[in-house]
Design a protein around this motif. Structure first.
Motif, PDB file in Angstrom:
ATOM      1  N   GLY A 248       0.807  -1.217   0.000  1.00  0.00           N
ATOM      2  CA  GLY A 248       0.000   0.000   0.000  1.00  0.00           C
ATOM      3  C   GLY A 248       0.836   1.261   0.000  1.00  0.00           C
ATOM      4  N   HIS A 249       2.152   1.119   0.005  1.00  0.00           N
ATOM      5  CA  HIS A 249       3.029   2.304   0.057  1.00  0.00           C
ATOM      6  C   HIS A 249       3.688   2.572  -1.297  1.00  0.00           C
ATOM      7  CE1 HIS A 249       2.358   2.486   4.329  1.00  0.00           C
ATOM      8  NE2 HIS A 249       2.802   1.240   4.490  1.00  0.00           N
ATOM      9  N   SER A 250       4.745   1.833  -1.594  1.00  0.00           N
ATOM     10  CA  SER A 250       5.446   2.051  -2.860  1.00  0.00           C
ATOM     11  C   SER A 250       6.194   0.789  -3.237  1.00  0.00           C
ATOM     12  CB  SER A 250       6.411   3.234  -2.742  1.00  0.00           C
ATOM     13  OG  SER A 250       7.386   2.963  -1.737  1.00  0.00           O
ATOM     14  N   LEU A 251       6.750   0.785  -4.433  1.00  0.00           N
ATOM     15  CA  LEU A 251       7.526  -0.360  -4.894  1.00  0.00           C
ATOM     16  C   LEU A 251       8.874  -0.405  -4.193  1.00  0.00           C
ATOM     17  CD1 LEU A 251       6.872  -0.118  -8.747  1.00  0.00           C
ATOM     18  CD2 LEU A 251       5.960  -1.842  -7.193  1.00  0.00           C
ATOM     19  N   ARG A 252       9.384  -1.616  -3.986  1.00  0.00           N
ATOM     20  CA  ARG A 252      10.727  -1.762  -3.440  1.00  0.00           C
ATOM     21  C   ARG A 252      11.740  -1.480  -4.543  1.00  0.00           C
ATOM     22  NH1 ARG A 252      11.126  -7.706  -1.320  1.00  0.00           N
ATOM     23  NH2 ARG A 252      10.361  -8.034  -3.455  1.00  0.00           N
ATOM     24  N   THR A 279      -8.186  -2.337   1.369  1.00  0.00           N
ATOM     25  CA  THR A 279      -9.532  -1.849   1.072  1.00  0.00           C
ATOM     26  C   THR A 279      -9.577  -1.398  -0.384  1.00  0.00           C
ATOM     27  OG1 THR A 279      -9.063   0.446   1.654  1.00  0.00           O
ATOM     28  CG2 THR A 279      -9.767  -1.025   3.449  1.00  0.00           C
ATOM     29  N   ILE A 280     -10.771  -1.155  -0.908  1.00  0.00           N
ATOM     30  CA  ILE A 280     -10.908  -0.733  -2.304  1.00  0.00           C
ATOM     31  C   ILE A 280     -10.189   0.591  -2.541  1.00  0.00           C
ATOM     32  CG2 ILE A 280     -12.562   0.006  -4.070  1.00  0.00           C
ATOM     33  CD1 ILE A 280     -14.553  -1.982  -2.880  1.00  0.00           C
ATOM     34  N   GLU A 281     -10.304   1.511  -1.583  1.00  0.00           N
ATOM     35  CA  GLU A 281      -9.645   2.820  -1.719  1.00  0.00           C
ATOM     36  C   GLU A 281      -8.130   2.666  -1.692  1.00  0.00           C
ATOM     37  OE1 GLU A 281     -12.046   2.153   0.457  1.00  0.00           O
ATOM     38  OE2 GLU A 281     -13.719   3.259  -0.464  1.00  0.00           O
ATOM     39  N   GLU A 282      -7.623   1.837  -0.766  1.00  0.00           N
ATOM     40  CA  GLU A 282      -6.180   1.607  -0.672  1.00  0.00           C
ATOM     41  C   GLU A 282      -5.656   0.959  -1.955  1.00  0.00           C
ATOM     42  OE1 GLU A 282      -5.757   0.858   4.169  1.00  0.00           O
ATOM     43  OE2 GLU A 282      -6.054  -0.836   2.795  1.00  0.00           O
ATOM     44  N   ARG A 283      -6.443   0.054  -2.486  1.00  0.00           N
ATOM     45  CA  ARG A 283      -6.036  -0.644  -3.701  1.00  0.00           C
ATOM     46  C   ARG A 283      -5.902   0.316  -4.873  1.00  0.00           C
ATOM     47  NH1 ARG A 283      -9.977  -5.361  -5.291  1.00  0.00           N
ATOM     48  NH2 ARG A 283     -11.069  -3.748  -6.492  1.00  0.00           N
ATOM     49  N   GLU A 285      -5.429   3.594  -4.828  1.00  0.00           N
ATOM     50  CA  GLU A 285      -4.309   4.518  -4.590  1.00  0.00           C
ATOM     51  C   GLU A 285      -2.974   3.833  -4.862  1.00  0.00           C
ATOM     52  OE1 GLU A 285      -4.590   6.132  -0.674  1.00  0.00           O
ATOM     53  OE2 GLU A 285      -6.518   7.141  -1.038  1.00  0.00           O
ATOM     54  N   PHE A 286      -2.874   2.572  -4.420  1.00  0.00           N
ATOM     55  CA  PHE A 286      -1.627   1.833  -4.622  1.00  0.00           C
ATOM     56  C   PHE A 286      -1.383   1.568  -6.108  1.00  0.00           C
ATOM     57  CE2 PHE A 286       0.856  -2.298  -4.034  1.00  0.00           C
ATOM     58  CZ  PHE A 286       2.041  -1.623  -3.773  1.00  0.00           C
ATOM     59  N   LYS A 287      -2.410   1.216  -6.844  1.00  0.00           N
ATOM     60  CA  LYS A 287      -2.276   0.982  -8.285  1.00  0.00           C
ATOM     61  C   LYS A 287      -1.778   2.242  -8.994  1.00  0.00           C
ATOM     62  CE  LYS A 287      -5.930  -0.920 -10.231  1.00  0.00           C
ATOM     63  NZ  LYS A 287      -5.592  -2.047 -11.138  1.00  0.00           N
ATOM     64  N   GLN A 288      -2.350   3.389  -8.648  1.00  0.00           N
ATOM     65  CA  GLN A 288      -1.925   4.650  -9.256  1.00  0.00           C
ATOM     66  C   GLN A 288      -0.475   4.960  -8.918  1.00  0.00           C
ATOM     67  OE1 GLN A 288      -4.715   7.692  -8.089  1.00  0.00           O
ATOM     68  NE2 GLN A 288      -6.458   6.707  -9.101  1.00  0.00           N
ATOM     69  N   ARG A 289      -0.099   4.695  -7.669  1.00  0.00           N
ATOM     70  CA  ARG A 289       1.276   4.966  -7.240  1.00  0.00           C
ATOM     71  C   ARG A 289       2.265   4.067  -7.983  1.00  0.00           C
ATOM     72  NH1 ARG A 289       0.553   4.292  -2.072  1.00  0.00           N
ATOM     73  NH2 ARG A 289      -0.202   6.408  -1.768  1.00  0.00           N
ATOM     74  N   VAL A 290       1.899   2.808  -8.149  1.00  0.00           N
ATOM     75  CA  VAL A 290       2.773   1.872  -8.863  1.00  0.00           C
ATOM     76  C   VAL A 290       2.947   2.300 -10.318  1.00  0.00           C
ATOM     77  CG1 VAL A 290       2.934  -0.491  -9.766  1.00  0.00           C
ATOM     78  CG2 VAL A 290       2.302  -0.105  -7.376  1.00  0.00           C
ATOM     79  N   ARG A 291       1.852   2.658 -10.986  1.00  0.00           N
ATOM     80  CA  ARG A 291       1.941   3.108 -12.385  1.00  0.00           C
ATOM     81  C   ARG A 291       2.838   4.333 -12.516  1.00  0.00           C
ATOM     82  NH1 ARG A 291      -3.692   1.801 -12.730  1.00  0.00           N
ATOM     83  NH2 ARG A 291      -4.255   3.968 -12.368  1.00  0.00           N
ATOM     84  N   ALA A 327      -4.924  -6.116  -9.471  1.00  0.00           N
ATOM     85  CA  ALA A 327      -4.909  -6.507  -8.061  1.00  0.00           C
ATOM     86  C   ALA A 327      -5.691  -7.812  -7.956  1.00  0.00           C
ATOM     87  CB  ALA A 327      -5.550  -5.420  -7.201  1.00  0.00           C
ATOM     88  N   VAL A 328      -4.999  -8.897  -7.629  1.00  0.00           N
ATOM     89  CA  VAL A 328      -5.598 -10.224  -7.750  1.00  0.00           C
ATOM     90  C   VAL A 328      -5.608 -10.997  -6.436  1.00  0.00           C
ATOM     91  CG1 VAL A 328      -4.977 -10.384 -10.186  1.00  0.00           C
ATOM     92  CG2 VAL A 328      -3.396 -11.252  -8.454  1.00  0.00           C
ATOM     93  N   VAL A 329      -6.455 -12.009  -6.426  1.00  0.00           N
ATOM     94  CA  VAL A 329      -6.541 -12.972  -5.332  1.00  0.00           C
ATOM     95  C   VAL A 329      -6.602 -14.349  -5.973  1.00  0.00           C
ATOM     96  CG1 VAL A 329      -7.920 -13.836  -3.403  1.00  0.00           C
ATOM     97  CG2 VAL A 329      -7.772 -11.375  -3.814  1.00  0.00           C
ATOM     98  N   GLY A 330      -5.810 -15.287  -5.454  1.00  0.00           N
ATOM     99  CA  GLY A 330      -5.824 -16.644  -5.994  1.00  0.00           C
ATOM    100  C   GLY A 330      -6.324 -17.626  -4.950  1.00  0.00           C
TER     101      GLY A 330
END
Length: 401
Positions: A248-252, A279-283, A285-291, A327-330
């Motif tokens: 939820g923060h940033s890429l390593r 959460t949906i909101e965290e997800r 935000e994290f996707k945008q940050r990763v992109r 963002a996936v779940v297996g």
């Protein structure tokens, strides 16, 4: 010069009458409207009464239903006024005396080439090789098993208590032949246990890069043999799923370094693992940050913009790029939900349904990876990544292996 046709020259067979819609072609038609001055040589099309009645049982309406019929309806005006001049092509080169199109009087069967290709593929089957990379505990094997709805990966659990974490990155490939609807696919899943699990992860991507290049080298050696195999075994990596921790923060730094170094060797598809921990909101935000981080680092993941072939491709791929990383779940366990058996993860507050788009983006990843872009992944691997490696090797060795 006399206009009388010599006895030994027979006139061409009669041609179908031009349909009423010929004068105004559709926007997608490559043929101009018929009429005075066709082809830029000032030749007028004959009046409708001068066009002979078509011979045979196939009229214009029948022919136009096939792929070749489009050219037939547009060629009628030319053939009616130039019976002896047209022997091939459509006659739009401007010189009606040297080239033109023979009018088709019935169905040929060109469109069956698709069915012929399908039958051949059904017999031979095809290969698909996928690599999964990410540190342990992110559910890599479970996700691959979920994607192909079978136990195709190494295992679907974490490290056992008595099993030591490898000190270096290992490469483990497992192959299975899976069949659906009569289509056989040899699926090879390559796992990379040990990646990112050490205190010092410097250069931990090197064994992976080496393995990818070894598969290119193996294919190249088979290609340059004087006596080549009829079908060269394809072990090249068509896709690399890179698993990102759901922090939820940033890429390593390791994430960025790996994708930067290997994005020009293999098709990298980043995914956020275990998305149900956010959460949906965290997800979002994290996707945008990763992109944003990937863009700032100059890292291009598949599908790359430069490989879009046309506007339709660009439109479809833009939607995918905007949704990535998925963002996936297996899960390989089934539960009863509203009277239906579904794959999911059971929690204290309910069941996370793997294939429910409201719960995660697994369905989008599956559709993208298997149902819409699987063949393109193979083509980009062969035409871009492998060709780059091949050109480099041939230059290094003076065109000799």
């Amino acid at each position: 010069m006399s206009d009388v046709v010599p006895p030994e020259v027979r006139p061409k067979p009669a041609v179908p009458a031009k349909p009423p819609s010929v004068g105004v072609p559709s926007p997608s038609s490559p043929f101009p409207p018929q009429g005075p001055g066709v082809g830029g040589v000032g030749v007028s099309a004959p009046p409708p009464s001068a066009i002979p009645v078509p011979i045979g049982s196939h009229g214009p309406s029948h022919v136009s239903s096939h792929g070749v019929g489009h050219g037939v309806s547009h060629g009628a005006g030319h053939a009616g006024s130039h019976p002896a001049a047209h022997s091939g092509g459509h006659g739009h080169s401007g010189s009606h005396s040297s080239s033109g199109g023979s009018t088709l009087l019935g169905y040929i069967g060109i469109d069956t080439i698709i069915e012929q290709m399908r039958k051949k593929t059904m017999k031979t089957g095809f290969d698909f090789n996928i690599m999964v990379v990410g540190h342990s505990g992110l559910g890599k094997s479970t996700l691959v098993n979920t994607l192909f709805k079978s136990q195709v990966s190494r295992k679907s659990a974490g490290w056992a208590r008595d099993e030591k974490i490898p000190k270096t990155v290992e490469i483990k490939a497992v192959s299975h032949v899976i069949e659906e609807g009569g289509v056989k696919m040899k699926l090879t899943v390559v796992d990379t246990p040990g990646f990112g699990d050490q205190i010092n992860n410097d250069n931990c991507w090197e064994p992976i890069s080496k393995y990818i290049n070894e598969q290119y080298e193996k294919f190249l050696k088979e290609e340059v043999n004087i006596t080549r195999k009829k079908r060269i075994p394809d072990t090249r990596m068509h896709c690399c799923l890179y698993f990102i921790s759901p922090t939820g923060h940033s890429l390593r730094q390791l994430d960025l370094e790996f994708m930067k170094r290997l994005s020009h060797s293999v098709n990298i598809i980043p995914v956020i693992a275990k998305a149900d921990t956010m959460t949906i909101e965290e997800r979002q935000e994290f996707k945008q940050r990763v992109r944003k981080e990937l863009e700032m680092s100059g890292i291009e993941f598949y599908p790359q913009k430069e490989f879009d072939e046309d506007m339709e491709d660009k439109s479809d791929n833009d939607k995918i790029r905007e949704a990535m990383p998925f963002a996936v779940v297996g899960s390989d366990k089934e539960y009863q939900v509203n009277g239906k058996r579904v794959l999911g993860r059971k929690t204290a507050w309910g069941i996370v349904e793997v294939e429910n788009p409201n719960h995660c983006e697994f369905a989008q990843l599956r559709d993208f990876l298997i149902r819409s872009h699987l063949q393109d992944l193979k083509e980009v691997t062969h035409n871009i990544h492998y060709e780059t490696y091949r050109a480099k090797r041939l230059n290094e060795n003076g065109e000799s292996i």
